[in-house]
Design an enzyme around this catalytic site. Structure first.
Site, short mmCIF file in Angstrom:
data_model
loop_
_atom_site.label_atom_id
_atom_site.label_comp_id
_atom_site.label_asym_id
_atom_site.label_seq_id
_atom_site.Cartn_x
_atom_site.Cartn_y
_atom_site.Cartn_z
N ASP A 1 0.76 -1.26 0.00
CA ASP A 1 0.00 0.00 0.00
C ASP A 1 0.80 1.32 0.00
O ASP A 1 1.03 1.90 -1.04
CB ASP A 1 -0.98 -0.01 1.17
CG ASP A 1 -1.96 -1.16 1.10
OD1 ASP A 1 -1.68 -2.13 0.36
OD2 ASP A 1 -3.02 -1.11 1.76
N GLU B 1 -2.58 -8.06 12.86
CA GLU B 1 -2.24 -7.77 11.47
C GLU B 1 -0.76 -7.38 11.32
O GLU B 1 -0.08 -7.78 10.39
CB GLU B 1 -3.14 -6.63 10.97
CG GLU B 1 -2.98 -6.29 9.50
CD GLU B 1 -3.91 -5.15 9.08
OE1 GLU B 1 -4.47 -4.46 9.98
OE2 GLU B 1 -4.06 -4.93 7.87
#
Ligand code: 6A9
Length: 780
Positions: A515, A747
């Site tokens: 990202d 995560e």
């Protein structure tokens, strides 16, 4: 009717399926294989949900009333706001057994799933769910001494369901509901328990099962208002396709739910099947299954000598949640189309063909759907557990390929998946890729076949799979090789970056999977991304070895060999991406370091001045290497392109082990502390993501490479070994510590204090910690 009409006349190219036989049509995926995977806990977004692998299934699930600060809350869909202090599968074998623990304030629920095929069962067999409910504060004097569970069945096909009886007394008759379907024939749902309980019900007719929590809640609220009691109204009619059963009992209590199918045929066996799926018989079956799970865990990961028992518990949760999180989805992706296109759509998207996807998911509460590059990592675990499940998942993904060889990155299929995501994020962009990580798993499989690591039946199945998949894999490779190539031969860049944005500090590269990892400040066609170049090497290498296995070396197989050779050329790599001064590999592009975000006064609106955070470019961008050290810099090491005797290897080891650069006590950070964008926000609303925190997938790949170099002759072998050992220890220690402290896998992990960050219950690639424990790495 959930399916939008397909554009019949002429499908736009982008939504045209790849013109080759589907992988899932292979004989190996039919028959017993298919039936054995029919029912499962394939609804990962709810705390406990069961469905079959068919587009419109009979679905079942559990809800309960949680109590917090004296108020009741409905629990159903996995949600962070429910504040469960722990939940997840402690064991799950991906097929016929799973055990989950959920802690909701003072209440502890243990849910077990069991499946079996008996003489007389309908297609896919029978299954059972046990819910064991305890409450710490269950003394008689306490106000909340009874619990309320809600178990439902819903027919997505809209068939109406019959109620077991008008008033349900399970000590008289255990039958809750029955019905009939094309796939499994007549079926019955039974409830058995030794405890005293009240059962109430409510029937609904609606095609929208994704908002079932609301329906049940409304019904309860209405009853509470009218009669001041917390009880479903015992109301249904013959047309209901959803039946919800409220089961209320004093703590502690235990219920067994049994689903039997094929009941139209041999009614005498039905009683027998129900009793074998409940009570003491179920207890011993669950025990046996758990023993099998433990034994298989031991055998497949073989690590008892390598880790302590605390880590083993976390390791079991890692594989259990990976397998328990596998879902089945059906629906149509939305594909973004350029505004000016003349495809006759009024929207800015068109529909992909209706498709099914059987896949693991990164995170049940937040991302309960398929992500292309996540899946390649998931398969590294799954193939080591159950090769048939793994091939089935990979086959589904490859069947989603369009005629151009493109696979949509994020799969948001069906109403339940859609309900978890804001509309603007739904359309997928056909210009954008995502790392072809499935090649990692495929390469492992080819390698395993070549080295006789599989049984001969498994090897044959892998080969016939690859034979059928080959044209698709070729098309996939070609898609990358053509649409993502750069100006120079052997250079690649991720397409789809926004070159016009004035808000982003550094335009994102979502397609890379990383990202906001910093790239060239000004996206142009001159870019070269070193990570993509290395993914292409992986793909070429894998294609080459698949071609070898399938004896296709003389055709296209040869070209893959040539491409792989070209991409391993150390000199060319260094010319394109190596920075002597830093001793690091970098992207190349139109770049300036002099970029920042600053507040700008905007025009006055409604009398108020507004402020916006915008990007300011203070320097002149020029074509150069982009000086950010981080995960992207380590790709040539990960791909093992650097010769083991090269001093450049030493340089990489320096970068890795340097605390001011990548090393932390918890794993390697994604971006060097020395980078100008280290821990910088990308916009007012985008906090740093891949700009510092520690991610397990990349750490796994780096460890795998270090493991390789610690076995290769060369001057840095010992050093690679030391760093490998320390990094491995740090990663395991930190993930296990967080798991014990918080009850979850996360995560990412904070690079300063090691704390789990981002989403919790992220049992996707963070579960790779198990392979790290087991030191299970591929040859590539
Ligand atoms: C968009 C946001 C309430 C981000 O694990 C899945 C992906 C990875 O593939 C990717 O590499 N995650 C990583 O950078 C999570 C992405 C979630 C996108 C959701 C909607 C609002 O939702």
């Amino acid at each position: 009717n959930l399916i939008k009409p397909a554009e019949e006349v002429q499908r736009p190219r982008v939504v045209t399926p790849f013109p080759a036989p589907k992988i899932m049509d292979l004989p190996q995926f039919q028959g017993e294989h298919k039936e054995s995977l029919y029912w499962g806990t394939y609804r990962p977004h709810v705390y406990l949900g069961i469905r079959a692998r068919t587009p419109r299934s009979l679905v079942a699930g559990l809800m309960w009333l949680g109590v917090k600060d004296g108020r009741y809350f409905m629990r159903h869909v996995c949600q962070d706001s429910d504040e469960l202090s722990k939940y997840g599968w402690t064991h799950h074998n991906g097929r016929d057994f799973g055990r989950q623990l959920l802690i909701d304030q003072d209440m502890t629920l243990e849910t077990s799933f069991f499946k079996s095929k008996e003489a007389g069962s309908g297609y896919g067999g029978d299954w059972a769910v046990r819910v064991d409910v305890q409450n710490e504060k269950s003394g008689d004097g306490e106000p909340w001494r009874s619990g309320h569970l809600f178990f439902y069945v819903a027919d997505e096909d809209g068939h109406s369901l019959s109620l077991g009886g008008d008033s349900l007394d399970i000590h008289e008759s255990s039958l809750l509901a029955s019905g009939s379907r094309m796939d499994v024939g007549r079926w019955q749902l039974h409830l058995k328990s030794l405890d005293d309980m009240e059962v109430h019900y409510s029937g609904f007719r609606t095609p929208h099962i994704h908002n079932l929590s609301d329906l049940v809640q409304e019904s309860l609220v209405e009853q509470a208002r009218k009669y001041n009691r917390l009880q479903l109204p015992d109301r249904s009619d013959n047309s209901a396709n959803i039946l919800v059963f409220q089961i209320s009992a004093k703590f502690p209590f235990k219920i067994d739910i049994a689903f039997v199918s094929g009941t139209g045929l041999d009614s005498s066996r039905v009683e027998e099947r129900i009793s074998s799926l409940t009570g003491t018989s179920l207890t011993s079956k669950l025990k046996e299954k758990q023993r099998e799970f433990d034994a298989k865990f031991e055998k497949n990961f073989n690590m008892s000598s390598k880790i302590d028992s605390e880590s083993a518990v976390a390791g079991k949760a890692a594989i259990g949640n990976m397998l328990g999180g596998i879902g089945y989805f059906y629906g149509q992706s939305k594909i973004a189309i350029p505004r000016d296109s003349n495809l006759g759509s009024h929207e800015n998207y068109i529909y992909y063909w209706p498709a099914e996807l059987y896949t693991a998911v990164p995170s049940r509460p937040f991302f309960p759907r398929g992500f292309l590059w996540d899946e390649g990592f998931h398969q590294l675990l799954i193939w080591r557990w159950d090769i048939h499940i793994s091939l089935d998942i990979i086959g589904h993904w490859l069947d989603l390929m369009n005629i151009d060889g493109w696979i949509p990155r994020e799969q948001i299929l069906g109403a339940e998946a859609l309900s978890k995501i804001p509309e603007e994020f739904v359309p997928q962009h056909p210009t954008d890729g995502n790392p072809p990580t499935l090649f990692m798993a495929l390469h492992d499989l080819v390698d395993g076949v070549k080295k006789n690591k599989f049984t001969s039946t498994e090897s044959i199945e892998i080969s016939s799979f690859l034979e059928q998949a080959f044209v698709r894999l070729e098309a996939w490779f070609q898609w990358f090789n053509t649409t993502q190539s750069g100006k120079e031969t052997g250079s690649y860049y991720w397409h789809g970056r926004d070159s016009k944005t004035t808000r982003e500090l550094n335009p994102k590269t979502l397609s890379s999977g990383l990202d906001d990892y910093p790239r060239a400040s000004h996206p142009t066609a001159d870019e070269r991304h070193v990570d993509l170049r290395c993914w292409m090497l992986l793909a070429a290498d894998c294609m080459h070895s698949v071609a070898q296995l399938l004896k296709k070396e003389n055709g296209s197989g040869k070209e893959y060999g040539t491409t792989a050779k070209m991409l391993t050329d150390f000199e060319v790599l260094n010319q394109m991406h190596y920075d002597e001064a830093y001793g690091a590999y970098f992207d190349f592009g139109y770049h300036t370091e002099k970029v920042r975000l600053s507040w700008k006064e905007m025009k006055v609106e409604h009398g108020y001045p507004t402020r916006e955070l915008v990007r300011e470019v203070l320097g002149n961008p020029e074509l150069r290497l982009v000086p950010h050290i981080g995960y992207v810099s380590l790709f040539p090491l990960m791909r093992r392109i650097i010769p083991s005797e090269s001093w450049i290897l030493q340089k990489q080891l320096d970068l890795i082990s340097n605390r001011s650069i990548l090393w932390t006590d918890f794993g390697l950070r994604s971006l060097s502390k020395t980078s100008s964008l280290y821990m910088k926000r990308n916009t007012e609303h985008d906090a740093p993501y891949w700009r510092g925190p520690i991610w397990m997938n990349m750490n796994y790949m780096i460890l795998s490479a270090l493991h390789h170099y610690s076995k290769e002759d060369g001057p840095y072998r010992e050093r690679a070994k030391t760093i490998y050992d320390d990094l491995r220890t740090n990663l395991i220690r930190n993930v296990v510590r967080n798991y014990n402290r918080t009850g979850f896998l996360w995560e990412q992990y904070d690079q300063k204090n090691g704390k789990g960050k981002g989403q919790r219950v992220f049992t996707g690639w963070t579960s790779l910690v198990l392979l790290i424990m087991a030191e299970a790495y591929g040859e590539i």
